[in-house]
Design an enzyme around this catalytic site. Structure first.
Site, PDB file in Angstrom:
ATOM      1  CG  ASN A 125      81.148  52.404 -40.612  1.00 28.59           C
ATOM      2  OD1 ASN A 125      82.099  53.110 -40.896  1.00 28.59           O
ATOM      3  ND2 ASN A 125      80.490  52.508 -39.475  1.00 28.59           N
ATOM      4  CG  HIS A 171      85.400  51.469 -38.916  1.00 30.45           C
ATOM      5  ND1 HIS A 171      84.202  50.805 -38.757  1.00 30.45           N
ATOM      6  CD2 HIS A 171      85.651  52.074 -37.735  1.00 30.45           C
ATOM      7  CE1 HIS A 171      83.750  50.988 -37.533  1.00 30.45           C
ATOM      8  NE2 HIS A 171      84.616  51.761 -36.889  1.00 30.45           N
ATOM      9  CG  ASP A 217      86.665  56.542 -37.933  1.00 32.95           C
ATOM     10  OD1 ASP A 217      85.550  56.145 -37.554  1.00 32.95           O
ATOM     11  OD2 ASP A 217      87.739  56.039 -37.576  1.00 32.95           O
ATOM     12  CD  GLU A 224      74.482  56.357 -35.940  1.00 36.58           C
ATOM     13  OE1 GLU A 224      74.178  56.276 -34.719  1.00 36.58           O
ATOM     14  OE2 GLU A 224      73.636  56.406 -36.852  1.00 36.58           O
TER      15      GLU A 224
HETATM   16  P1  GH3 Z   1      69.744  54.767 -39.164  1.00 35.40           P
HETATM   17  O1  GH3 Z   1      69.537  55.543 -40.389  1.00 35.40           O
HETATM   18  O2  GH3 Z   1      68.486  54.071 -38.750  1.00 35.40           O
HETATM   19  O3  GH3 Z   1      70.312  55.570 -38.068  1.00 35.40           O
HETATM   20  O4  GH3 Z   1      70.739  53.605 -39.538  1.00 35.40           O
HETATM   21  P2  GH3 Z   1      72.246  53.536 -39.136  1.00 35.40           P
HETATM   22  O5  GH3 Z   1      72.899  52.533 -39.963  1.00 35.40           O
HETATM   23  O6  GH3 Z   1      72.854  54.885 -39.140  1.00 35.40           O
HETATM   24  O7  GH3 Z   1      72.137  53.099 -37.621  1.00 35.40           O
HETATM   25  P3  GH3 Z   1      72.762  51.905 -36.889  1.00 35.40           P
HETATM   26  O8  GH3 Z   1      72.516  52.185 -35.433  1.00 35.40           O
HETATM   27  O9  GH3 Z   1      72.220  50.605 -37.432  1.00 35.40           O
HETATM   28  O10 GH3 Z   1      74.265  51.968 -37.199  1.00 35.40           O
HETATM   29  C1  GH3 Z   1      75.123  52.925 -36.621  1.00 35.40           C
HETATM   30  C2  GH3 Z   1      76.474  52.625 -37.129  1.00 35.40           C
HETATM   31  O11 GH3 Z   1      77.429  53.608 -36.704  1.00 35.40           O
HETATM   32  C3  GH3 Z   1      77.008  51.292 -36.680  1.00 35.40           C
HETATM   33  C4  GH3 Z   1      78.400  51.557 -36.210  1.00 35.40           C
HETATM   34  O12 GH3 Z   1      79.341  50.681 -36.775  1.00 35.40           O
HETATM   35  C5  GH3 Z   1      78.669  52.940 -36.694  1.00 35.40           C
HETATM   36  N1  GH3 Z   1      79.590  53.643 -35.843  1.00 35.40           N
HETATM   37  C6  GH3 Z   1      79.441  53.938 -34.534  1.00 35.40           C
HETATM   38  N2  GH3 Z   1      80.534  54.567 -34.090  1.00 35.40           N
HETATM   39  C7  GH3 Z   1      81.401  54.658 -35.127  1.00 35.40           C
HETATM   40  C8  GH3 Z   1      82.698  55.205 -35.278  1.00 35.40           C
HETATM   41  O13 GH3 Z   1      83.297  55.746 -34.353  1.00 35.40           O
HETATM   42  N3  GH3 Z   1      83.282  55.148 -36.494  1.00 35.40           N
HETATM   43  C9  GH3 Z   1      82.649  54.550 -37.538  1.00 35.40           C
HETATM   44  N4  GH3 Z   1      83.261  54.517 -38.723  1.00 35.40           N
HETATM   45  N5  GH3 Z   1      81.428  54.027 -37.412  1.00 35.40           N
HETATM   46  C10 GH3 Z   1      80.806  54.074 -36.257  1.00 35.40           C
HETATM   47 MG    MG Z   2      72.045  56.324 -37.814  1.00 35.36          MG
HETATM   48 MG    MG Z   3      71.979  55.834 -34.189  1.00 32.98          MG
END
Ligand code: GH3
Ligand code: MG
Ligand code: MG
Length: 362
Positions: free
Chosen positions: A248, A253, A257, A283
């Site tokens: 992201n 974003h 998505d 995610e």
């Molecule tokens: P890890 O490998 O440890 O899982 O790191 P990570 O970055 O994947 O995990 P983290 O929980 O830090 O971040 C998850 C991210 O997913 C943060 C959030 O902005 C993003 N996210 C959650 N829902 C959505 C969405 O609907 N669309 C987008 N583009 N991003 C999303």
């Molecule tokens: Mg993750």
């Molecule tokens: Mg996660």
């Protein structure tokens, strides 16, 4: 004596010349003209006149004529007489033996002038005027009592017939209205059903990926028609995209998505009917595999992991996966989920882009 109505020639005025008075409720269809023509012909025959005319102003083509041979000018005069008689609705039978002697209705004296007229009023059961049945001749004449009674009887028959037709027409109109209403109701019902289905779908599905949402999970597992986690071992798979925050942050974003949709597509393409996938968190995805052993679940997870890596995206993408299996009647799904979550955590801490199957001895 005038010409006797032995020739059954019936002339029908064209509808363009037919006028509406607007005084009566109009009908939609045409009246059964033959039946009225028959009555007009009977009236002419009964009275021995060359012309009989039914004037039904509540109808789109109000003139019905039995013309047994009379100049067109006489027909036009007879029409005017009928319309005039219709306005004297109180007289149920009005006879003028010789118009030349009747100052009120006297026409210009010429060969085509009407001399005799008799008009019987048509009424409905409430006494409202429906029209006139008239007989006409260029000769003066007198009607006997039986002819007068017969003409009045024919006028009554014409009234009954017209009322019957009006009633049928009204019934047909009501039926059409009812059918139109039924169609509208059915259309509204289908529309409501569609909206209900849409609402139900959006309440249980994730808008971005089209997968089930978390709220649907409990219902799915409780649904007797849904995937049963009873009777056979099952596997729960938890998938979490690696470093998705960075995706992201680096690519925005919208591309994030797109990656989420790509992962959902990969999951959908990798599971069989009866399995189902849930977008469990931002995610994170949960995949429920009923009637599946751990090693088969591992194969599914590996297929997904490889396909995520191969997804067509403008950046590399990987996912970590934890899975655990349960025995029906022995392992509640919540406990199996916790073990899959712990396995996922181990996959993350072991370096990501890998699968860890729960091997907790039970
Ligand atoms: P890890 O490998 O440890 O899982 O790191 P990570 O970055 O994947 O995990 P983290 O929980 O830090 O971040 C998850 C991210 O997913 C943060 C959030 O902005 C993003 N996210 C959650 N829902 C959505 C969405 O609907 N669309 C987008 N583009 N991003 C999303
Ligand atoms: Mg993750
Ligand atoms: Mg996660």
């Amino acid at each position: 004596m005038s010409s006797s109505p032995s020739v059954g020639k019936l002339a029908m005025p064209d509808s363009a010349s037919a006028e509406r008075t607007g005084a009566e409720p109009s009908l939609r269809g045409d009246v059964p003209r033959q039946a009225f023509e028959d009555l007009a012909l009977l009236a002419a025959t009964l009275c021995g006149t060359p012309l009989a005319m039914l004037w039904l102003p509540g109808h789109a083509r109000p003139w019905i004529v039995a013309d047994l041979g009379i100049p067109a000018g006489c027909v036009a005069q007879a029409r005017a007489v009928c319309e005039r008689l219709a306005s004297h609705a109180s007289d149920s039978l009005r006879v003028v033996d010789d118009l030349a002697l009747d100052r009120r209705d006297a026409p210009q004296a010429d060969d085509d002038a009407l001399r005799f007229q008799a008009g019987a009023a048509l009424h409905d059961r409430e006494g409202n005027a429906l029209g006139v049945l008239g007989v006409f001749d260029r000769q003066p004449r007198m009607l006997g009592e039986r002819q007068r009674a017969g003409l009045a009887a024919l006028a009554r028959q014409a009234s009954y017939l017209f009322e019957l037709y009006r009633y049928t027409d009204e019934q047909r109109r009501l039926l059409d209205e009812r059918e139109a209403l039924a169609r509208r109701l059915e259309h509204d019902r289908a529309d409501l059903q569609r909206r209900h289905d849409d609402l139900e779908h959006s309440a249980s599905h994730d808008a971005l990926t089209g997968l089930f949402n978390r709220a649907a999970l409990g219902r799915l597992l409780d649904d007797p028609e849904g995937p049963r986690l009873q009777g056979a071992p099952f596997v729960l798979v938890l998938l979490d995209i690696d470093h998705f925050k960075q995706v992201n942050d680096r690519y925005g974003h919208l591309l994030g998505d797109r990656a989420l949709r790509a992962v959902a597509d990969v999951i959908n393409a990798s599971i069989r009917e009866g399995d189902f996938a849930v977008r469990y968190g931002g995610e994170e995805f949960l995949i429920v595999l009923p009637d599946t052993r751990l090693d088969a679940g591992f194969d599914v997870a590996e297929r997904i992991r490889l396909r995520v890596m191969a997804a067509t995206l403008p950046f590399p993408l990987t996912a970590s996966i934890g899975l655990a299996s349960g025995q029906p009647g022995q392992d509640p799904p919540e406990a199996v989920f916790d073990r899959a979550d712990q396995a996922l955590y181990r996959a993350k801490t072991a370096g990501r882009n890998r699968i860890v199957a729960d091997d907790t001895p039970r």
